[in-house]
Design an enzyme around this catalytic site. Sequence first.
Site, mmCIF file in Angstrom:
data_model
loop_
_atom_site.group_PDB
_atom_site.id
_atom_site.type_symbol
_atom_site.label_atom_id
_atom_site.label_comp_id
_atom_site.label_asym_id
_atom_site.label_seq_id
_atom_site.Cartn_x
_atom_site.Cartn_y
_atom_site.Cartn_z
ATOM 1 N N CYS A 32 -2.012 -3.963 -8.034
ATOM 2 C CA CYS A 32 -1.768 -3.839 -6.603
ATOM 3 C C CYS A 32 -1.514 -5.172 -5.885
ATOM 4 C CB CYS A 32 -2.943 -3.094 -5.981
ATOM 5 S SG CYS A 32 -2.507 -2.270 -4.458
ATOM 6 N N ARG B 191 0.019 4.673 4.369
ATOM 7 C CA ARG B 191 -0.237 4.009 3.095
ATOM 8 C C ARG B 191 0.081 4.969 1.953
ATOM 9 N NH1 ARG B 191 -3.097 -0.567 3.223
ATOM 10 N NH2 ARG B 191 -4.038 -0.292 1.172
ATOM 11 N N HIS C 1 -4.918 1.686 -9.542
ATOM 12 C CA HIS C 1 -6.342 1.373 -9.685
ATOM 13 C C HIS C 1 -6.888 2.488 -10.564
ATOM 14 C CE1 HIS C 1 -6.188 -1.485 -6.334
ATOM 15 N NE2 HIS C 1 -5.460 -0.603 -5.708
HETATM 16 N N1 GLN Z 1 -2.687 -5.527 0.623
HETATM 17 C C1 GLN Z 1 -1.795 -4.880 -0.249
HETATM 18 C C2 GLN Z 1 -1.180 -3.603 0.263
HETATM 19 O O1 GLN Z 1 -1.728 -2.941 1.133
HETATM 20 C C3 GLN Z 1 -2.505 -4.598 -1.532
HETATM 21 C C4 GLN Z 1 -3.515 -3.527 -1.460
HETATM 22 C C5 GLN Z 1 -4.276 -3.392 -2.722
HETATM 23 O O2 GLN Z 1 -4.388 -4.339 -3.480
HETATM 24 N N2 GLN Z 1 -4.808 -2.237 -2.953
HETATM 25 O O3 GLN Z 1 -0.132 -3.269 -0.219
#
Ligand code: GLN
Length: 272
Positions: A100, A137, A212
């Site tokens: 990520c 998101r 993840h």
């Molecule tokens: N900050 C980054 C995003 O929102 C990575 C998020 C994360 O590592 N889960 O894309």
Amino acid sequence: MSSENLELIIGWLYPTLMSTYGDRGNVITIQRRAQWRGYNVQVVALDQNSTDADIQAVDIIVGGGAQDRQQEIVMRDLQGAKADAMRDKIENGTPGVFTCGSPQLLGKYYEPALGQRIEGLGILDLVSVHPGENTQRCIGNLVIEVTASRLAQELEDMTGSKPYLVGFENHGGRTKLGKVEALGRVVYGLGNNGEDGTEGAFYQNAIATYSHGPLLPKNPFVADWLIQTALRLKYQEHISLSPLDDSLALQARSAMLHRLKVSLPNPAIAKV
Ligand code: GLN
């Protein structure tokens, strides 16, 4: 060479800043699966207190996710000789798993929801842009088929079946790949950007992914690939790992695939 005489050093990138979504599970999985086979394992933090020589000394690199602000702090620290050492390691085939926020930093740049563009290390030919705080998101379960050709082949050789990964994504940034090979194609979920069906990237022996989960407990054969690749590179011998009982991981995968109504051609995972 007996395994008790062999050692693996896992370098964990900025554990206090970049392990937001349980990515520590990836470190533990590599550590335990190597120890169960009798290898000596050291886990070292690669962070503000480390030098380029510390980075050079590791055999496997693990990088987790981070929030935008933490990514900025990390990138301010990962400059000069330390950035060169990371570049060297990845170019020379040190295996790693980067989740990520970490791939965003290994890419050319990341544009956060707020504030300035964060320049990346430029090791992976990809760019990531967060379209803004009002954009949804990308959150949810993720299933991908590994399509990066060498990795797919090596995982298939280890397990006897086509490699599918089960994970969980949670990111605002959208990633577009340049010339780097995708890690896989999305079977369920959104992946790099929710548009082109790609997920992650694979370069040398670096696995970059939005998954993840954490990824490795759910897909232990990937942990074994990392361990085996690291041992072969370090000791220049054709080391193969002894099998472990992965029945619980297999059941967890089946339960998740069943819940998501994803049926795979051959869901077997372990034969290593
Ligand atoms: N900050 C980054 C995003 O929102 C990575 C998020 C994360 O590592 N889960 O894309």
